[in-house]
Scaffold this motif. Sequence first.
Motif, PDB file in Angstrom:
ATOM      1  N   LEU A  54       0.865  -1.176   0.000  1.00  0.00           N
ATOM      2  CA  LEU A  54       0.000   0.000   0.000  1.00  0.00           C
ATOM      3  C   LEU A  54       0.905   1.232   0.000  1.00  0.00           C
ATOM      4  O   LEU A  54       1.675   1.445   0.937  1.00  0.00           O
ATOM      5  CB  LEU A  54      -0.900   0.014   1.242  1.00  0.00           C
ATOM      6  N   TYR A  55       0.832   2.007  -1.048  1.00  0.00           N
ATOM      7  CA  TYR A  55       1.648   3.213  -1.185  1.00  0.00           C
ATOM      8  C   TYR A  55       0.817   4.404  -0.719  1.00  0.00           C
ATOM      9  O   TYR A  55      -0.219   4.725  -1.320  1.00  0.00           O
ATOM     10  CB  TYR A  55       2.093   3.395  -2.638  1.00  0.00           C
ATOM     11  N   ILE A  56       1.265   5.051   0.360  1.00  0.00           N
ATOM     12  CA  ILE A  56       0.482   6.137   0.939  1.00  0.00           C
ATOM     13  C   ILE A  56       1.267   7.441   0.936  1.00  0.00           C
ATOM     14  O   ILE A  56       2.499   7.447   0.856  1.00  0.00           O
ATOM     15  CB  ILE A  56       0.017   5.810   2.379  1.00  0.00           C
ATOM     16  N   LYS A  57       0.520   8.522   1.029  1.00  0.00           N
ATOM     17  CA  LYS A  57       1.129   9.854   1.111  1.00  0.00           C
ATOM     18  C   LYS A  57       0.450  10.630   2.227  1.00  0.00           C
ATOM     19  O   LYS A  57      -0.763  10.834   2.206  1.00  0.00           O
ATOM     20  CB  LYS A  57       0.976  10.606  -0.212  1.00  0.00           C
ATOM     21  N   ILE A  58       1.258  11.057   3.209  1.00  0.00           N
ATOM     22  CA  ILE A  58       0.774  11.925   4.277  1.00  0.00           C
ATOM     23  C   ILE A  58       1.182  13.341   3.899  1.00  0.00           C
ATOM     24  O   ILE A  58       2.367  13.677   3.886  1.00  0.00           O
ATOM     25  CB  ILE A  58       1.361  11.529   5.645  1.00  0.00           C
ATOM     26  N   ALA A  59       0.215  14.143   3.538  1.00  0.00           N
ATOM     27  CA  ALA A  59       0.503  15.447   2.929  1.00  0.00           C
ATOM     28  C   ALA A  59       0.768  16.540   3.951  1.00  0.00           C
ATOM     29  O   ALA A  59       1.501  17.486   3.669  1.00  0.00           O
ATOM     30  CB  ALA A  59      -0.634  15.863   2.012  1.00  0.00           C
ATOM     31  N   GLU A  60       0.141  16.444   5.123  1.00  0.00           N
ATOM     32  CA  GLU A  60       0.323  17.504   6.113  1.00  0.00           C
ATOM     33  C   GLU A  60       0.156  16.933   7.508  1.00  0.00           C
ATOM     34  O   GLU A  60      -0.494  15.913   7.722  1.00  0.00           O
ATOM     35  CB  GLU A  60      -0.680  18.629   5.882  1.00  0.00           C
ATOM     36  N   LYS A  61       0.774  17.597   8.461  1.00  0.00           N
ATOM     37  CA  LYS A  61       0.700  17.142   9.841  1.00  0.00           C
ATOM     38  C   LYS A  61      -0.695  17.418  10.407  1.00  0.00           C
ATOM     39  O   LYS A  61      -1.391  18.319   9.969  1.00  0.00           O
ATOM     40  CB  LYS A  61       1.767  17.822  10.695  1.00  0.00           C
TER      41      LYS A  61
ATOM     42  N   VAL B  78      -9.903  -0.247   3.302  1.00  0.00           N
ATOM     43  CA  VAL B  78      -8.697  -0.788   3.908  1.00  0.00           C
ATOM     44  C   VAL B  78      -7.921   0.272   4.695  1.00  0.00           C
ATOM     45  O   VAL B  78      -7.226  -0.041   5.667  1.00  0.00           O
ATOM     46  CB  VAL B  78      -7.789  -1.431   2.827  1.00  0.00           C
ATOM     47  N   MET B  79      -8.075   1.554   4.346  1.00  0.00           N
ATOM     48  CA  MET B  79      -7.294   2.623   4.972  1.00  0.00           C
ATOM     49  C   MET B  79      -8.024   3.375   6.069  1.00  0.00           C
ATOM     50  O   MET B  79      -7.419   4.216   6.725  1.00  0.00           O
ATOM     51  CB  MET B  79      -6.851   3.635   3.908  1.00  0.00           C
ATOM     52  N   GLY B  80      -9.299   3.148   6.253  1.00  0.00           N
ATOM     53  CA  GLY B  80      -9.955   3.919   7.300  1.00  0.00           C
ATOM     54  C   GLY B  80     -11.457   3.911   7.177  1.00  0.00           C
ATOM     55  O   GLY B  80     -12.033   3.304   6.279  1.00  0.00           O
ATOM     56  N   ARG B  81     -12.089   4.596   8.105  1.00  0.00           N
ATOM     57  CA  ARG B  81     -13.533   4.741   8.048  1.00  0.00           C
ATOM     58  C   ARG B  81     -13.906   5.647   6.875  1.00  0.00           C
ATOM     59  O   ARG B  81     -13.187   6.596   6.555  1.00  0.00           O
ATOM     60  CB  ARG B  81     -14.067   5.342   9.352  1.00  0.00           C
ATOM     61  N   THR B  82     -15.035   5.365   6.261  1.00  0.00           N
ATOM     62  CA  THR B  82     -15.454   6.136   5.099  1.00  0.00           C
ATOM     63  C   THR B  82     -16.412   7.262   5.471  1.00  0.00           C
ATOM     64  O   THR B  82     -16.948   7.936   4.599  1.00  0.00           O
ATOM     65  CB  THR B  82     -16.111   5.218   4.058  1.00  0.00           C
ATOM     66  N   SER B  83     -16.617   7.459   6.779  1.00  0.00           N
ATOM     67  CA  SER B  83     -17.401   8.616   7.216  1.00  0.00           C
ATOM     68  C   SER B  83     -16.592   9.876   6.963  1.00  0.00           C
ATOM     69  O   SER B  83     -15.403   9.829   6.628  1.00  0.00           O
ATOM     70  CB  SER B  83     -17.741   8.486   8.700  1.00  0.00           C
ATOM     71  N   THR B  84     -17.206  11.016   7.163  1.00  0.00           N
ATOM     72  CA  THR B  84     -16.581  12.300   6.805  1.00  0.00           C
ATOM     73  C   THR B  84     -15.201  12.472   7.416  1.00  0.00           C
ATOM     74  O   THR B  84     -14.240  12.826   6.730  1.00  0.00           O
ATOM     75  CB  THR B  84     -17.494  13.460   7.247  1.00  0.00           C
TER      76      THR B  84
ATOM     77  N   ASN C 292      -7.955   8.811   1.537  1.00  0.00           N
ATOM     78  CA  ASN C 292      -7.324   9.598   0.481  1.00  0.00           C
ATOM     79  C   ASN C 292      -5.805   9.553   0.520  1.00  0.00           C
ATOM     80  O   ASN C 292      -5.147  10.029  -0.411  1.00  0.00           O
ATOM     81  CB  ASN C 292      -7.783  11.059   0.566  1.00  0.00           C
ATOM     82  N   MET C 293      -5.219   8.996   1.584  1.00  0.00           N
ATOM     83  CA  MET C 293      -3.768   8.844   1.628  1.00  0.00           C
ATOM     84  C   MET C 293      -3.286   7.769   0.661  1.00  0.00           C
ATOM     85  O   MET C 293      -2.146   7.796   0.208  1.00  0.00           O
ATOM     86  CB  MET C 293      -3.318   8.490   3.046  1.00  0.00           C
ATOM     87  N   LEU C 294      -4.150   6.820   0.327  1.00  0.00           N
ATOM     88  CA  LEU C 294      -3.740   5.681  -0.501  1.00  0.00           C
ATOM     89  C   LEU C 294      -3.557   6.129  -1.949  1.00  0.00           C
ATOM     90  O   LEU C 294      -4.472   6.646  -2.578  1.00  0.00           O
ATOM     91  CB  LEU C 294      -4.787   4.579  -0.405  1.00  0.00           C
ATOM     92  N   GLN C 295      -2.355   5.890  -2.488  1.00  0.00           N
ATOM     93  CA  GLN C 295      -2.010   6.317  -3.837  1.00  0.00           C
ATOM     94  C   GLN C 295      -1.987   5.168  -4.845  1.00  0.00           C
ATOM     95  O   GLN C 295      -2.375   5.345  -6.002  1.00  0.00           O
ATOM     96  CB  GLN C 295      -0.621   6.981  -3.837  1.00  0.00           C
TER      97      GLN C 295
ATOM     98  N   TYR D  43     -16.368  -3.153  -0.962  1.00  0.00           N
ATOM     99  CA  TYR D  43     -15.996  -1.839  -0.424  1.00  0.00           C
ATOM    100  C   TYR D  43     -14.527  -1.745   0.006  1.00  0.00           C
ATOM    101  O   TYR D  43     -14.160  -0.818   0.725  1.00  0.00           O
ATOM    102  CB  TYR D  43     -16.885  -1.455   0.771  1.00  0.00           C
ATOM    103  N   ALA D  44     -13.661  -2.658  -0.438  1.00  0.00           N
ATOM    104  CA  ALA D  44     -12.274  -2.672   0.028  1.00  0.00           C
ATOM    105  C   ALA D  44     -11.559  -1.348  -0.198  1.00  0.00           C
ATOM    106  O   ALA D  44     -10.738  -0.918   0.627  1.00  0.00           O
ATOM    107  CB  ALA D  44     -11.510  -3.801  -0.661  1.00  0.00           C
ATOM    108  N   PHE D  45     -11.864  -0.680  -1.313  1.00  0.00           N
ATOM    109  CA  PHE D  45     -11.200   0.589  -1.640  1.00  0.00           C
ATOM    110  C   PHE D  45     -12.221   1.708  -1.847  1.00  0.00           C
ATOM    111  O   PHE D  45     -11.964   2.668  -2.576  1.00  0.00           O
ATOM    112  CB  PHE D  45     -10.317   0.410  -2.874  1.00  0.00           C
ATOM    113  N   TYR D  46     -13.329   1.591  -1.191  1.00  0.00           N
ATOM    114  CA  TYR D  46     -14.413   2.573  -1.293  1.00  0.00           C
ATOM    115  C   TYR D  46     -13.924   3.964  -0.905  1.00  0.00           C
ATOM    116  O   TYR D  46     -13.300   4.160   0.118  1.00  0.00           O
ATOM    117  CB  TYR D  46     -15.545   2.126  -0.375  1.00  0.00           C
ATOM    118  N   GLN D  47     -14.169   4.933  -1.772  1.00  0.00           N
ATOM    119  CA  GLN D  47     -13.844   6.340  -1.539  1.00  0.00           C
ATOM    120  C   GLN D  47     -12.348   6.591  -1.365  1.00  0.00           C
ATOM    121  O   GLN D  47     -11.957   7.583  -0.745  1.00  0.00           O
ATOM    122  CB  GLN D  47     -14.622   6.888  -0.340  1.00  0.00           C
ATOM    123  N   CYS D  48     -11.522   5.723  -1.943  1.00  0.00           N
ATOM    124  CA  CYS D  48     -10.085   6.009  -1.994  1.00  0.00           C
ATOM    125  C   CYS D  48      -9.849   6.907  -3.211  1.00  0.00           C
ATOM    126  O   CYS D  48      -9.410   6.459  -4.275  1.00  0.00           O
ATOM    127  CB  CYS D  48      -9.284   4.716  -2.080  1.00  0.00           C
TER     128      CYS D  48
END
Length: 283
Positions: free
Chosen positions: A13-20, A91-97, A104-107, A121-126
Amino acid sequence: PDMPVIGDGKTYLYIKIAEKGRMTVPLYFTQTVANGVTIDWGDGSETQTLAYTGNVDARHTYADVGEYTISLNPSSSCTLGLGYGSSSYCVMGRTSTNGRVYCNMLQAVEIGKNVTSISAYAFYQCYSLSSVVISQGVASIGNFAFISCHSLTSIVIPDSVTSIGNSAFDHCTSLTSIVIPDSVTSIGSSVFYYCYSLANIVIPDSVTSIGNYEFNGCYSLASVVIPPGVTSIGNNAFSGCESLATLSIGSGVKEIGANAFSETTADFIFANSPSGLSSVLYK
């Protein structure tokens, strides 16, 4: 991103953390054996396993922003599943707001060994996921698996896959082309619903039906060949395909559903005479 295809059996899983601000990153997956999946968070920290089966909620706090490669390495006796099969989680988190920032970190994703199916729903809203490689061994792509992956431009589907679930690529608005391998015998409804950048699609001979709303709203689709193995075309299957110029309908088609080709100006090429169809309601 330029994603290397490593092919060593691990899932990457290639992720990007854009801001603290939200540095503790969650992972939601399933394992069939306790401590069966080894997690490498990609920042030099110690690897991690979790001592229970079923749904796993793993978390890791990163020290700084940047790009990281997370690997999941299942043992030989453990089956790995991505997500929980629920619309509340990818896979990366809850899909709530509040959870979508992690989705969105998943690239990019490379799916490795001991993954037999891609869960619903494995990649729902990625929304930022742009590239996916699926290894041999995956037999099915679940309902809504990649729904609303708006940045997804390419995906490699291996010939181990036999079924693609309902709305699997629904609203993948950047997807331009896809090849469905000959191993696939079942495609659900609305699989490519509003994939409006999709210009090319190869439907294999193994597929027996085109589901309801299958390509509805695929504005860029220019031509389609329906193979002879297909016996039915569902309601609104190609509705709104405004660029569709030619459609070759194979000899096996016996039924065409209501509004299957509404809002198109395609020239139809029938292998069968239309009078041989049990139902022709395509406009």
